[in-house]
Design an enzyme around this catalytic site. Structure first.
Site: not given
Ligand code: PMP
Length: 358
Positions: A53, A295
């Site tokens: 991010k 994630s």
């Molecule tokens: N994993 C984590 C830990 C995140 O903070 C985010 C962003 N919210 C994402 C994945 C996904 O990224 P994006 O917002 O680009 O879809």
């Protein structure tokens, strides 16, 4: 010949920490991967704020500076599950803007503390109000105070930075090599939308794999998201349930993601359970020394499944969005004790000095 490792430096000096965002490495993982398949992870925790991010944060602020939407010294406000907040807090600190984050109480404590450490104000919203409550609070605060709302879920600056950086890095790193699958989840959908757009054009043979939590399959449900004319969602999506994969799948389908769903910029949609993501994150840490969050573990679990069923020679890349250090108070670390376990006590007592009396 001396075979000790050496390094040569980056070959440049940096004006600002912000110039170190991006250019994250793709690293091969071998544990549990069939020998004839190559599986790489794109390690976004190499970004200075520890997550993917940072890319979005610098993009939003610099696009707004260029368009005149953000004025010198103006306060920036955003609803964030954490990593965007840390990225924006870092960018705002480096560029001299005050930053206010709104965040549900369900997000880990270290994220709040990190943002405050970077000089931000953190306004907590009840977890019962989900991401939507947190978002509406940010809108209210922006309107009441004349602040700049970053709008990560709707702004073009989100997917654009992934087209211009993340995707370009992937093209360059896999130039002349195979790339059969690229695997990602979605939060705002910025990573997915930006990278997928470029891969569709430049690497049409690459299969794009999108994942979402098994208990919150918003895209798979086929139910469309109600939204207002400015793209912001109206009401929670009926397929949403609270899940363990922080940063993934809010309780609505963001506008940034919608465009790529409409254009079918994915080939496979794979659900993954949060607990499977946690196990995969632990595996990456303990077998590979790669330290990522839930994630990242979830994305890796999906990639590993593809690897196990793939033809020999297949090459896979998956995203690891952030560092595992952001999860010390979360279920990722639930089984990790503070005190010594039996084995550790026995080891301690196996030599005469310095042992605790217990
Ligand atoms: N994993 C984590 C830990 C995140 O903070 C985010 C962003 N919210 C994402 C994945 C996904 O990224 P994006 O917002 O680009 O879809």
């Amino acid at each position: 010949m001396d075979q000790s490792r050496t390094t040569v430096g980056r070959g440049r000096l940096y004006d600002s920490i912000l110039d170190t965002i991006g250019d994250t490495p793709c690293v091969q993982v071998k544990s549990s991967v069939p020998e004839a398949v190559r599986l790489y992870v794109k390690a976004e925790f190499f970004n200075p704020g520890g997550s993917v991010k940072d890319r979005l944060a610098i993009s939003i602020i610099e696009e707004a500076e260029r368009s005149g939407q953000l004025l010198p010294g103006q306060t920036v406000v955003e609803a964030t599950s954490g990593n965007t907040g840390v990225g924006l807090a870092m960018v705002c600190a480096a560029k001299g803007y005050p930053f206010v984050a709104t965040m549900p109480t369900s997000v880990s404590i270290e994220r709040r503390k990190l943002m405050r450490f970077l000089g931000a104000k953190v306004i907590l919203t009840p977890k019962e109000d989900k991401a939507m409550g947190c978002y509406l609070k940010a809108v209210e605060l922006a309107e009441a105070n004349g602040w700049f709302l970053a709008r990560q879920f709707e702004t073009d600056a989100n997917a654009k930075i992934h087209q211009n950086t993340t995707a370009q890095e992937i093209l360059a790193d896999f130039e002349g090599d195979r790339l059969d699958y690229w695997v990602t989840g979605y939060g705002t959908g910025g990573t997915f939308s930006g990278v997928a757009k470029v891969l569709r054009e430049r690497r049409p043979e690459t299969k794009i794999v999108l994942s979402e939590p098994a208990n919150a399959q918003l895209i798979d449900s086929g139910i469309s998201q109600e939204r207002s004319t400015n793209g912001s969602p109206v009401g929670s999506h009926p397929a949403f349930e609270p899940h363990m994969i922080q940063g993934w799948t809010p309780d609505f389908i963001p506008a940034v993601l919608q465009e790529s769903i409409d254009n079918k910029r994915f080939d496979l949609l794979v659900p993954i359970g949060g607990q499977d993501g946690i196990e995969a994150s632990k595996m990456l840490a303990q077998k590979e020394g790669i330290f990522t969050g839930i994630s990242g573990g979830s994305t890796f679990a999906v990639a590993l499944d593809i690897a196990r069923n793939a033809q020999p020679g297949t090459v896979i890349l998956c995203m690891l969005p952030d560092t595992g250090e952001r999860y010390l108070s979360s279920p990722l670390f639930e089984d990790v004790a503070e005190g010594m376990d039996e084995q550790e006590v026995a080891l301690s007592h196996s030599t005469p000095g310095f042992h605790l009396i217990d």
